[in-house]
Design an enzyme around this catalytic site. Structure first.
Site, short mmCIF file in Angstrom:
data_model
loop_
_atom_site.label_atom_id
_atom_site.label_comp_id
_atom_site.label_asym_id
_atom_site.label_seq_id
_atom_site.Cartn_x
_atom_site.Cartn_y
_atom_site.Cartn_z
N ASN A 15 -14.60 17.59 80.95
CA ASN A 15 -13.74 16.74 79.98
C ASN A 15 -14.58 15.65 79.53
OD1 ASN A 15 -11.95 14.99 79.07
ND2 ASN A 15 -10.96 14.43 81.03
N HIS A 101 -3.37 14.05 81.99
CA HIS A 101 -4.71 13.35 82.63
C HIS A 101 -4.21 11.92 83.14
CE1 HIS A 101 -8.52 11.42 83.08
NE2 HIS A 101 -9.18 12.58 83.36
N GLU A 103 -5.74 9.26 82.57
CA GLU A 103 -5.83 8.16 81.42
C GLU A 103 -4.79 8.22 80.64
OE1 GLU A 103 -9.99 9.42 80.75
OE2 GLU A 103 -10.54 8.54 82.88
N GLY A 179 -14.29 8.89 87.57
CA GLY A 179 -15.18 7.80 87.08
C GLY A 179 -15.80 6.65 88.00
N SER A 219 -15.47 12.35 90.16
CA SER A 219 -16.61 12.03 90.52
C SER A 219 -17.49 13.48 90.97
CB SER A 219 -16.81 11.06 91.51
OG SER A 219 -16.19 9.66 90.95
C1 PEP Z 1 -11.89 13.23 84.62
O1 PEP Z 1 -11.72 12.41 83.96
O2 PEP Z 1 -11.14 14.29 84.60
C2 PEP Z 1 -13.03 13.23 85.63
C3 PEP Z 1 -12.94 14.10 86.76
O3 PEP Z 1 -13.73 12.42 85.65
P1 PEP Z 1 -15.35 11.95 86.57
O4 PEP Z 1 -15.93 13.35 86.73
O5 PEP Z 1 -16.12 11.13 85.59
O6 PEP Z 1 -14.87 11.28 87.72
#
Ligand code: PEP
Length: 256
Positions: A15, A101, A103, A179, A219
Site C-alpha cells: 500500500n 482502510h 485511514e 505506521g 508495521s
Molecule cells: C497500512 O497502512 O496498510 C499499513 C499496514 O501500514 P504500515 O505497514 O506502514 O504500518
C-alpha cells in the site's frame, strides 16, 4: 474444493498510500523485479496512487506483480467529482482494490455501510477486494477487539451471498499498529485471524472460511515477517511503509 489453510498461496500487497511519482515508481519496479526473481508460490500486488496506473500497467504486462487500487467509488460512472469507478480500475489493469482502510475510515469518514457498497461493487466487477478491519488501541484496551472485528466484518459483508464472496481478501489491520512501528505479536494477530475465520464459517460455510485469505497489516518489516507468516491463519500481509523501498519489500516477499 477446500484447500488446507497452511497450503494457501500467500498474498503480499504493497500500500503505497500518497507516495511516489512516475520516475520513482518505475525505478522501484525495475529494482524490485530483479530482487524477487526467485519468489514462488506468492501473489504480489502493488497498490499505487492512481496517477501511476498507466505507467505501471505497461511496465508490469509480463510480470508476476499485479496491480491494485487503494480505494474506489461503488458506482460505475456519474457525477461524483474526484472519484474513481470499478470500471476505470479494471480498464487501468487493476485486479485488487483495498477497501475500508483505517485511514479512509478516520480521515474520510468511511462507514461500514459505505464500505459494504464498495465491496459489493468490487465483487460484481470481478475485482478482488482487500477488506480492512481492525480495532483501535482504546478498543483493544477495553477488551472490545472481538466485538469490533465482528461488527465490522458482518456489516461490511452485509447482503453478500456465498456465490459472490469467493474473491474476498480480509486484511486484519489493528489501527494501533499502522505506521507506528509497533506490530501485533504473531500470536496476538493469529488469535484475531482465527476469530475472523470462525466468523466466515458462521456467516458462510466451511469452504469459504477455509479458502479465505486473511492477511495481516501493521508495521510489517523484513525483521518480523517470518514469525508472522509462521502462524497458521496468517495468509499474507498488507505493507505500508516498508513497501516503499524495493529492498525491504523484496525481503518481505522472499521471506513469505
Ligand atoms: C497500512 O497502512 O496498510 C499499513 C499496514 O501500514 P504500515 O505497514 O506502514 O504500518
Amino acid at each position: 474444493m477446500t484447500m488446507s489453510i497452511s497450503k494457501m498461496k500467500a498474498l503480499i500487497a504493497a500500500n503505497w498510500k500518497m507516495n511516489k511519482d512516475i520516475k520513482e515508481a518505475v525505478s522501484f519496479v525495475k529494482s524490485f523485479e530483479k530482487l524477487i526473481k526467485n519468489a514462488k508460490n506468492i501473489d504480489i500486488v502493488i497498490c499505487p496512487p492512481f496517477t501511476l496506473f498507466s505507467e505501471l500497467n505497461q511496465l508490469l504486462k509480463n510480470s508476476k506483480i499485479k496491480l491494485g487500487a487503494q480505494n474506489m467509488h461503488f458506482e460505475d460512472k456519474g457525477t461524483f467529482t474526484g472519484e474513481i469507478s470499478p470500471l476505470m480500475l479494471k480498464d487501468a489493469g487493476c485486479e485488487y482494490v483495498i477497501l475500508g482502510h483505517s485511514e479512509r475510515r478516520q480521515y474520510f469518514n468511511e462507514t461500514d455501510d459505505l464500505i459494504n457498497k464498495k465491496v459489493k461493487s468490487a465483487l460484481r466487477h470481478n475485482l478482488k477486494p482487500i477488506l480492512c478491519i481492525g480495532e483501535t488501541l482504546q478498543q483493544r484496551d477495553n477488551n472490545k477487539t472481538r466485538e469490533i472485528i465482528e461488527n465490522q466484518l458482518i456489516n461490511c459483508l452485509n447482503d453478500i451471498n456465498e456465490n459472490e464472496i469467493k474473491n474476498l481478501v480480509v486484511a486484519y489491520e489493528p489501527v494501533w499498529a499502522i505506521g507506528t512501528g509497533k506490530n501485533a505479536a504473531p500470536e496476538q494477530a493469529e488469535e484475531v485471524h482465527k476469530f475472523i475465520r470462525s466468523l466466515l464459517l458462521k456467516i458462510y460455510n466451511k469452504k469459504i472460511s477455509d479458502n479465505a485469505r486473511i492477511i495481516y497489516g501493521g508495521s510489517v518489516k523484513p525483521e518480523n515477517i517470518k514469525c508472522l507468516m509462521k502462524m497458521k491463519n496468517i495468509n499474507g500481509t498488507l505493507v505500508g511503509g516498508a513497501s516503499l523501498d524495493p529492498k525491504s519489500f523484496a525481503e518481505i516477499c522472499n521471506a513469505a
